[in-house]
Every structure is written in C-alpha cells, then in structure tokens.
Design an enzyme around this catalytic site. Structure first.
Site, PDB file in Angstrom:
ATOM      1  CG  ASP A  90      67.572  38.181 -17.103  1.00 38.69           C
ATOM      2  OD1 ASP A  90      68.291  38.542 -17.585  1.00 38.69           O
ATOM      3  OD2 ASP A  90      66.198  37.866 -17.958  1.00 38.69           O
TER       4      ASP A  90
ATOM      5  NE  ARG B 201      56.619  35.134 -20.335  1.00 36.11           N
ATOM      6  CZ  ARG B 201      57.456  35.903 -20.474  1.00 36.11           C
ATOM      7  NH1 ARG B 201      57.631  36.797 -19.740  1.00 36.11           N
ATOM      8  NH2 ARG B 201      58.701  35.928 -20.869  1.00 36.11           N
TER       9      ARG B 201
ATOM     10  NE  ARG C 116      71.779  42.711 -18.728  1.00 37.67           N
ATOM     11  CZ  ARG C 116      70.663  42.596 -18.365  1.00 37.67           C
ATOM     12  NH1 ARG C 116      70.245  40.605 -18.871  1.00 37.67           N
ATOM     13  NH2 ARG C 116      69.984  43.409 -18.439  1.00 37.67           N
TER      14      ARG C 116
ATOM     15  NE  ARG D   6      68.173  40.734 -15.517  1.00 31.89           N
ATOM     16  CZ  ARG D   6      67.534  40.439 -14.074  1.00 31.89           C
ATOM     17  NH1 ARG D   6      67.608  40.394 -13.205  1.00 31.89           N
ATOM     18  NH2 ARG D   6      65.976  40.213 -14.451  1.00 31.89           N
TER      19      ARG D   6
ATOM     20  CE  LYS E 188      69.135  39.272 -22.052  1.00 31.18           C
ATOM     21  NZ  LYS E 188      67.586  39.025 -21.770  1.00 31.18           N
TER      22      LYS E 188
END
Length: 429
Positions: free
Chosen positions: A309, A34, A340, A386, A336
């Site tokens: 997440d 950001r 996932r 992840r 994602k």
C-alpha cells in the site's frame, strides 16, 4: 468522462519556505475491520452504529454487510471494498443460516477470491461461483459444521489468511491453516491479525513457518488493542513533506511505534532514506524534512512485498525528487482496487515520466523527467483511492494538475483533501 474535475496547484508558501502543520488521520481501517468481524463472530451480532462522514468507506461497507446479514438479507453487496468481500466470504461460510448471495460493485468482480474459497471449501463450506470461476459474486449455503485443515495460497494477499485466522471463535482447537510452499504477501498484516486475536484471548501457534494451528481460547486475554490511526494514510504526509522545502514539519497525533500495523516500520525506514525524519512524541509523531536524498544516479531500491500500500506514495516521492528507482515484490499490486502498476505507469506517462513494468518490479531510470503538458492532462485515479492521493501531490512540482473523480479518496481517507489544503489549492468544476 463523468463526475467532477479537481484543479490542483501548489500554494506559493509551500513552494518557497518551510512550513509546519498538523494532520488528523483516520483510524486504521485494518484494525477496525478486524474488530468488527471479531465482534460479530464472538457475540453473534453487532450493534447498529451511526458512522460519521469521515469514516472510511471500507469500514462502512463491512459494517453494513454484517448488519444486512443480521437483519435477514439474502443478497449482500459490499460495494467496492475488497476487505469486506474477503472477510464476509469467510464470515458467511461459517455463519450462514440461509442461502445467500455475496456480490460487489466496480472492479470487485474482477478481483480474485479463489484462494480463499478453495480453502473454505476444504474446511467444509458450500460456496459456488455465480459468474466467472474464481471471482465474485458468490452463492453461499449453510453447512452443519466447518473446520479441520485448510491449505491456502496467500501469495497474492494476506487478507485471505487473515480472514481464515479470524474464524477461530467458531473453530475448535486444532483448526489449522497451511500456507507452506508459497510466500505470504504483506505478511505483517497477518501478524497484526494474530496480535489482535491475542488481545481477545484467541491463541495461535505458527510452527514451522507458514503452518498455523489454533490452540484454543485463553482464560486471560491480553490488554485490549487500542485504536491506532492509519499508518498507510500517513504515507501521503511523508510523500508530501519530501516535496516541500527542507525544515518543514508535519505533526500527526495517534500514531504508535512500535505498531501492530505492518506499514509503520517500513514507512519510517523508506522515507528516512528520502530525507524524512520520524520523531516519536507522547501522543504521536513529528515528521521533519531534514535533507534531500543522495543526488547520484544510483537507483533507490526497495522490496515492497510486505508493504504494497506504500508503493504509490513512494513512487510519487521518488519521481518528485527526480530519483531513479527499482521497486521489487510488487506483482500483487495488479489485483488491488486497480492494477496499481499499470495505473501509475499510465498516469505518469501523461506527465512525460516513463516507468518500466516487469512481472514483479517497477522502475524508472530518471531520464524522462516530470514535465508539464499542454493542454494540462486530466489524470484518472482508475477508481483507486491510493492512486488519487499519491498523484495529487505532484501538484507541488507542476504548475497545475487536473484529476477526475477526487471523491474516491473517501474509501480510506475521507478528509484527505482538507489535510493537503494548506499546501495545494483545489478548485472543483
């Protein structure tokens, strides 16, 4: 099958006695991304910066894409970074001075972008799908003016909303985003965007719920938002600690509570129920494994819509502790870096754990315990950082594991394998 295979096995000490260690976490890529976009929008350019090897690949992808535009490129590729794809789509829609193509790699062209493109088109942007409707790659052409009211479906990703909120340096007061009618996925991430914008002096109002109006710049900005390290990355420390002896601790510097990062409060709460205590210190937190969770067969339940997440780490901790569970609010995990939900189900099935997938839930009855298989299966991270980091922790419960493509962790946590080395031996072939 290509690429290296990592052989993982628990260190003897990690299995048998309490241990103390310190982790170094990467900076929050959410805050960093950001900041990059705001700097580019408010100053019309960004300065080239030599990034160290431990910078998450998502940040590298976004910075390189912004620099490519600044240096005159007409074909910009963001690799596998979903964050860079969404933020660059918005950035180029308001900034393009020439016709551009925005593309990616890997699964990028299978991840939907339509809600953001539809909203930007309503604001006056010119964006065309080059292949499949609703998905990258995109062609973006210049427009004289963009602004007004955009209707947005943010039910599958709050990054669509954040991308639009971040455009306010180029918008007039009264610019409006209407998300009413559908829930906002991962809403705390949108709140983080609003908080970060306020530190730059950009004022937004949300009233009624889901109706965002830009009020214009403030003469006095709030104190600058300091860099925080990444609470999402911390989830693997929490999960690992839950799988080693009671009394063990992990110290992590640079974590803040309260935090702008939405995962922070959820992570503390979820793992407190799994026996992990979080203690604030002057410079970060100390995690302590205080107790085992309730051993009854009453399932652990949690609604994960605001913190998707964290799902892989939570699932691995629960399976590793033999705790049945039901997690709801997980539908948007299917878009994602991997699907996932399916990735967790597929890989855990190789270890005899049978998960149940429904449209918006993931559950396990605890009746198919984690078991070693012969020959030792090769786990796939499905190209997802992840999934790789979470599944690797099961080496603490099994004699050994094998995982392909361990390099995918660099997307968010390049030093992950170094941090878990005191607990898990790694041999790469």
């Amino acid at each position: 099958m290509t690429g290296p295979i990592l052989h993982l096995s628990a260190q003897v000490k990690a299995r048998s006695e309490a241990t103390d260690s310190t982790w170094t976490l990467p900076f929050s890529k959410s805050i960093w991304a950001r900041t990059l976009l705001l700097e580019a929008l408010s100053k019309d350019s960004i300065q080239p910066e030599v990034l160290s090897p431990d910078v998450p690949h998502d940040i590298r992808a976004l910075q390189e894409a912004l620099l490519a535009y600044q240096q005159g490129a007409t074909d910009i590729n963001v690799g596998e970074s979903g964050t860079a794809m969404r933020f660059m789509t918005a950035y180029l829609a308001v900034n393009a001075s020439r016709p551009l193509i925005l593309s990616g790699q890997g699964r990028q062209h299978q991840r939907p972008i339509a809600p953001l493109v539809t909203a930007l088109t309503e604001l006056g942007a010119h964006i065309t799908y080059l292949h499949e409707e609703g998905y990258p790659p995109l062609q973006i052409t210049p427009v004289e003016r963009i602004g007004g009211l955009a209707h947005l479906d943010a039910s599958s990703s709050s990054q669509y909303l954040s991308a639009l909120l971040l455009l306010c340096p180029r918008m007039e007061a009264g610019y409006t985003i209407d998300t009413r009618g559908r829930s906002i996925a991962s809403y705390p991430y949108a709140l983080m965007t609003l908080a970060q914008l306020s530190t730059y002096g950009y004022r937004w109002e949300e009233a009624p719920s889901g109706y965002f109006t830009y009020l214009g710049p403030s003469e006095v900005a709030a104190p600058p938002l300091l860099h925080e390290v990444d609470w999402s990355a911390a989830s693997y420390a929490y999960a690992l600690l839950s799988l080693i002896p009671i009394g063990s601790t992990i110290t992590m510097q640079g974590l803040c509570l309260p935090s702008y990062q939405g995962d922070a409060a959820h992570l503390v709460r979820l793992f407190n129920a799994l026996g992990i205590e979080t203690q604030m210190t002057e410079g970060g937190v100390i995690l302590t494994h205080r107790s085992q969770p309730d051993s009854s067969h009453i399932p652990f339940t949690a609604h994960m819509n605001e913190c998707p997440d964290l799902v892989p780490a939570v699932v691995v901790a629960l399976v590793g502790q033999s705790k049945p569970f039901t997690l709801t609010g997980v539908a948007h995990l299917r878009i994602k870096e991997s699907d996932r939900l399916q990735a967790l189900a597929d890989e855990l099935s190789k270890l005899e754990v049978r998960l149940t997938l429904d449209s918006d839930s993931l559950s396990w009855d605890g009746k198919t315990p984690l078991r070693p298989s012969h020959p030792i299966p090769i786990l796939s991270p499905h190209g997802d950082h992840r999934i790789a980091m979470a599944l690797s922790l099961l080496a603490l419960r099994l004699p050994s594991l094998r995982m392909e493509h361990p390099e995918v962790v660099a997307k968010s946590f390049p030093n992950f394998w170094k941090e878990i080395a005191p607990y898990i031996t790694q041999i790469c072939d």
